[in-house]
Design a protein around this motif. Structure first.
Motif, PDB file in Angstrom:
ATOM      1  N   TRP A  53      -1.398  10.601  -3.619  1.00  0.00           N
ATOM      2  CA  TRP A  53      -1.365  11.923  -2.992  1.00  0.00           C
ATOM      3  C   TRP A  53      -1.261  11.805  -1.481  1.00  0.00           C
ATOM      4  O   TRP A  53      -1.819  10.877  -0.878  1.00  0.00           O
ATOM      5  N   GLY A  54      -0.563  12.762  -0.886  1.00  0.00           N
ATOM      6  CA  GLY A  54      -0.537  12.853   0.552  1.00  0.00           C
ATOM      7  C   GLY A  54      -1.710  13.688   1.056  1.00  0.00           C
ATOM      8  O   GLY A  54      -2.507  14.197   0.263  1.00  0.00           O
ATOM      9  N   GLN A  55      -1.776  13.830   2.367  1.00  0.00           N
ATOM     10  CA  GLN A  55      -2.874  14.586   2.990  1.00  0.00           C
ATOM     11  C   GLN A  55      -2.603  16.076   3.004  1.00  0.00           C
ATOM     12  O   GLN A  55      -3.522  16.866   3.231  1.00  0.00           O
ATOM     13  N   GLY A  56      -1.373  16.470   2.782  1.00  0.00           N
ATOM     14  CA  GLY A  56      -1.045  17.888   2.722  1.00  0.00           C
ATOM     15  C   GLY A  56      -0.476  18.424   4.023  1.00  0.00           C
ATOM     16  O   GLY A  56      -0.705  17.875   5.103  1.00  0.00           O
ATOM     17  N   THR A  57       0.271  19.501   3.903  1.00  0.00           N
ATOM     18  CA  THR A  57       0.808  20.212   5.048  1.00  0.00           C
ATOM     19  C   THR A  57       0.584  21.706   4.807  1.00  0.00           C
ATOM     20  O   THR A  57       0.833  22.206   3.710  1.00  0.00           O
ATOM     21  N   GLN A  58       0.099  22.397   5.823  1.00  0.00           N
ATOM     22  CA  GLN A  58      -0.279  23.801   5.668  1.00  0.00           C
ATOM     23  C   GLN A  58       0.928  24.728   5.783  1.00  0.00           C
ATOM     24  O   GLN A  58       1.726  24.604   6.721  1.00  0.00           O
ATOM     25  N   VAL A  59       1.021  25.638   4.839  1.00  0.00           N
ATOM     26  CA  VAL A  59       2.044  26.685   4.872  1.00  0.00           C
ATOM     27  C   VAL A  59       1.319  28.030   4.901  1.00  0.00           C
ATOM     28  O   VAL A  59       0.488  28.311   4.038  1.00  0.00           O
ATOM     29  N   THR A  60       1.637  28.832   5.903  1.00  0.00           N
ATOM     30  CA  THR A  60       1.004  30.140   6.036  1.00  0.00           C
ATOM     31  C   THR A  60       2.094  31.210   6.106  1.00  0.00           C
ATOM     32  O   THR A  60       2.967  31.138   6.965  1.00  0.00           O
ATOM     33  N   VAL A  61       2.028  32.151   5.200  1.00  0.00           N
ATOM     34  CA  VAL A  61       3.020  33.228   5.141  1.00  0.00           C
ATOM     35  C   VAL A  61       2.303  34.540   5.433  1.00  0.00           C
ATOM     36  O   VAL A  61       1.367  34.909   4.722  1.00  0.00           O
ATOM     37  N   SER A  62       2.741  35.215   6.463  1.00  0.00           N
ATOM     38  CA  SER A  62       2.113  36.480   6.836  1.00  0.00           C
ATOM     39  C   SER A  62       2.961  37.635   6.330  1.00  0.00           C
ATOM     40  O   SER A  62       4.196  37.591   6.361  1.00  0.00           O
ATOM     41  N   SER A  63       2.285  38.646   5.869  1.00  0.00           N
ATOM     42  CA  SER A  63       2.998  39.802   5.303  1.00  0.00           C
ATOM     43  C   SER A  63       3.177  40.895   6.346  1.00  0.00           C
ATOM     44  O   SER A  63       2.632  40.815   7.438  1.00  0.00           O
ATOM     45  N   GLN A 101       0.843  -1.194   0.000  1.00  0.00           N
ATOM     46  CA  GLN A 101       0.000   0.000   0.000  1.00  0.00           C
ATOM     47  C   GLN A 101       0.878   1.245   0.000  1.00  0.00           C
ATOM     48  O   GLN A 101       1.766   1.395   0.820  1.00  0.00           O
ATOM     49  N   VAL A 102       0.639   2.124  -0.937  1.00  0.00           N
ATOM     50  CA  VAL A 102       1.436   3.338  -1.058  1.00  0.00           C
ATOM     51  C   VAL A 102       0.884   4.408  -0.127  1.00  0.00           C
ATOM     52  O   VAL A 102      -0.318   4.628  -0.045  1.00  0.00           O
ATOM     53  N   GLN A 103       1.802   5.049   0.569  1.00  0.00           N
ATOM     54  CA  GLN A 103       1.412   6.131   1.458  1.00  0.00           C
ATOM     55  C   GLN A 103       2.415   7.263   1.329  1.00  0.00           C
ATOM     56  O   GLN A 103       3.627   7.032   1.323  1.00  0.00           O
ATOM     57  N   LEU A 104       1.910   8.482   1.220  1.00  0.00           N
ATOM     58  CA  LEU A 104       2.750   9.677   1.182  1.00  0.00           C
ATOM     59  C   LEU A 104       2.382  10.526   2.386  1.00  0.00           C
ATOM     60  O   LEU A 104       1.202  10.836   2.593  1.00  0.00           O
ATOM     61  N   VAL A 105       3.384  10.909   3.159  1.00  0.00           N
ATOM     62  CA  VAL A 105       3.140  11.700   4.360  1.00  0.00           C
ATOM     63  C   VAL A 105       3.989  12.958   4.313  1.00  0.00           C
ATOM     64  O   VAL A 105       5.220  12.887   4.329  1.00  0.00           O
ATOM     65  N   GLU A 106       3.320  14.102   4.280  1.00  0.00           N
ATOM     66  CA  GLU A 106       4.013  15.381   4.263  1.00  0.00           C
ATOM     67  C   GLU A 106       4.222  15.895   5.681  1.00  0.00           C
ATOM     68  O   GLU A 106       3.439  15.598   6.589  1.00  0.00           O
ATOM     69  N   SER A 107       5.262  16.697   5.835  1.00  0.00           N
ATOM     70  CA  SER A 107       5.531  17.351   7.106  1.00  0.00           C
ATOM     71  C   SER A 107       6.347  18.603   6.844  1.00  0.00           C
ATOM     72  O   SER A 107       6.851  18.804   5.733  1.00  0.00           O
ATOM     73  N   GLY A 108       6.489  19.428   7.870  1.00  0.00           N
ATOM     74  CA  GLY A 108       7.356  20.599   7.765  1.00  0.00           C
ATOM     75  C   GLY A 108       6.657  21.906   7.506  1.00  0.00           C
ATOM     76  O   GLY A 108       7.293  22.960   7.462  1.00  0.00           O
ATOM     77  N   GLY A 109       5.357  21.875   7.326  1.00  0.00           N
ATOM     78  CA  GLY A 109       4.639  23.124   7.116  1.00  0.00           C
ATOM     79  C   GLY A 109       4.606  23.939   8.400  1.00  0.00           C
ATOM     80  O   GLY A 109       5.026  23.486   9.462  1.00  0.00           O
ATOM     81  N   GLY A 110       4.106  25.155   8.298  1.00  0.00           N
ATOM     82  CA  GLY A 110       4.013  26.009   9.469  1.00  0.00           C
ATOM     83  C   GLY A 110       3.719  27.432   9.078  1.00  0.00           C
ATOM     84  O   GLY A 110       3.329  27.711   7.943  1.00  0.00           O
ATOM     85  N   SER A 111       3.912  28.326  10.039  1.00  0.00           N
ATOM     86  CA  SER A 111       3.672  29.747   9.808  1.00  0.00           C
ATOM     87  C   SER A 111       4.999  30.490   9.809  1.00  0.00           C
ATOM     88  O   SER A 111       5.850  30.235  10.657  1.00  0.00           O
ATOM     89  N   VAL A 112       5.142  31.391   8.878  1.00  0.00           N
ATOM     90  CA  VAL A 112       6.379  32.152   8.758  1.00  0.00           C
ATOM     91  C   VAL A 112       6.056  33.533   8.213  1.00  0.00           C
ATOM     92  O   VAL A 112       5.040  33.722   7.534  1.00  0.00           O
ATOM     93  N   GLN A 113       6.917  34.480   8.509  1.00  0.00           N
ATOM     94  CA  GLN A 113       6.722  35.819   7.963  1.00  0.00           C
ATOM     95  C   GLN A 113       7.262  35.895   6.549  1.00  0.00           C
ATOM     96  O   GLN A 113       8.142  35.120   6.154  1.00  0.00           O
ATOM     97  N   ALA A 114       6.735  36.818   5.799  1.00  0.00           N
ATOM     98  CA  ALA A 114       7.202  37.019   4.435  1.00  0.00           C
ATOM     99  C   ALA A 114       8.712  37.240   4.430  1.00  0.00           C
ATOM    100  O   ALA A 114       9.251  37.930   5.294  1.00  0.00           O
ATOM    101  N   GLY A 115       9.364  36.605   3.471  1.00  0.00           N
ATOM    102  CA  GLY A 115      10.809  36.674   3.384  1.00  0.00           C
ATOM    103  C   GLY A 115      11.509  35.509   4.061  1.00  0.00           C
ATOM    104  O   GLY A 115      12.712  35.294   3.873  1.00  0.00           O
ATOM    105  N   GLY A 116      10.759  34.749   4.842  1.00  0.00           N
ATOM    106  CA  GLY A 116      11.323  33.625   5.559  1.00  0.00           C
ATOM    107  C   GLY A 116      11.406  32.370   4.720  1.00  0.00           C
ATOM    108  O   GLY A 116      11.104  32.376   3.512  1.00  0.00           O
ATOM    109  N   SER A 117      11.815  31.280   5.363  1.00  0.00           N
ATOM    110  CA  SER A 117      12.017  30.004   4.672  1.00  0.00           C
ATOM    111  C   SER A 117      11.351  28.863   5.427  1.00  0.00           C
ATOM    112  O   SER A 117      11.192  28.917   6.650  1.00  0.00           O
ATOM    113  N   LEU A 118      10.982  27.851   4.678  1.00  0.00           N
ATOM    114  CA  LEU A 118      10.462  26.603   5.236  1.00  0.00           C
ATOM    115  C   LEU A 118      10.914  25.472   4.315  1.00  0.00           C
ATOM    116  O   LEU A 118      11.121  25.684   3.108  1.00  0.00           O
ATOM    117  N   ARG A 119      11.022  24.288   4.888  1.00  0.00           N
ATOM    118  CA  ARG A 119      11.254  23.096   4.065  1.00  0.00           C
ATOM    119  C   ARG A 119      10.182  22.080   4.397  1.00  0.00           C
ATOM    120  O   ARG A 119      10.023  21.691   5.556  1.00  0.00           O
TER     121      ARG A 119
END
Length: 128
Positions: free
Chosen positions: A118-128, A1-19
């Protein structure tokens, strides 16, 4: 059974980085394509980046909106896919999905309907 699991999302300010990362189980990325898509509230899912293996060559492609800021990569065992996101903008906000088992065609791989898993997704939020 194939499974894709995302991680590493989060909240960051504009100009920042995430992986963000995508760990694949029951699947080894040795052919075809694997990539990242994102979906913002009220918008359609859009292609972000992909790695396509064709004719023994690997191609790394990016949408125009992220080119020069995002980098897609994979680990040596071809079981984990990464998306390094730098210089983030508010418009990068969304749910980021990993997708796998797409065609060995750089352009068809940009069509979400062409990837099987497809994975379930990970949320990325960038605030300006």
């Amino acid at each position: 059974q194939v499974q894709l699991v995302e991680s590493g999302g989060g909240s960051v300010q504009a100009g920042g980085s995430l992986r963000v990362s995508c760990i694949a189980s029951g699947f080894v990325f040795s052919s075809g394509c694997m990539g990242w898509f994102r979906q913002a509230p009220g918008k359609e899912r859009e292609w972000v980046a992909a790695i396509t293996i064709g004719g023994g060559v690997g191609y790394f492609d990016y949408s125009e909106s992220v080119k020069g800021r995002f980098t897609i990569s994979r680990d040596s065992a071809w079981k984990t896919l990464y998306l390094q996101m730098n210089s983030l903008k508010a418009e990068d906000t969304g749910m980021y999905y990993c997708a796998a088992d797409g065609p060995s065609d750089r352009y068809l791989c940009r069509d979400a309907s062409m990837l099987k898993y497809w994975g379930q997704g990970t949320q990325v939020t960038v605030s300006s």
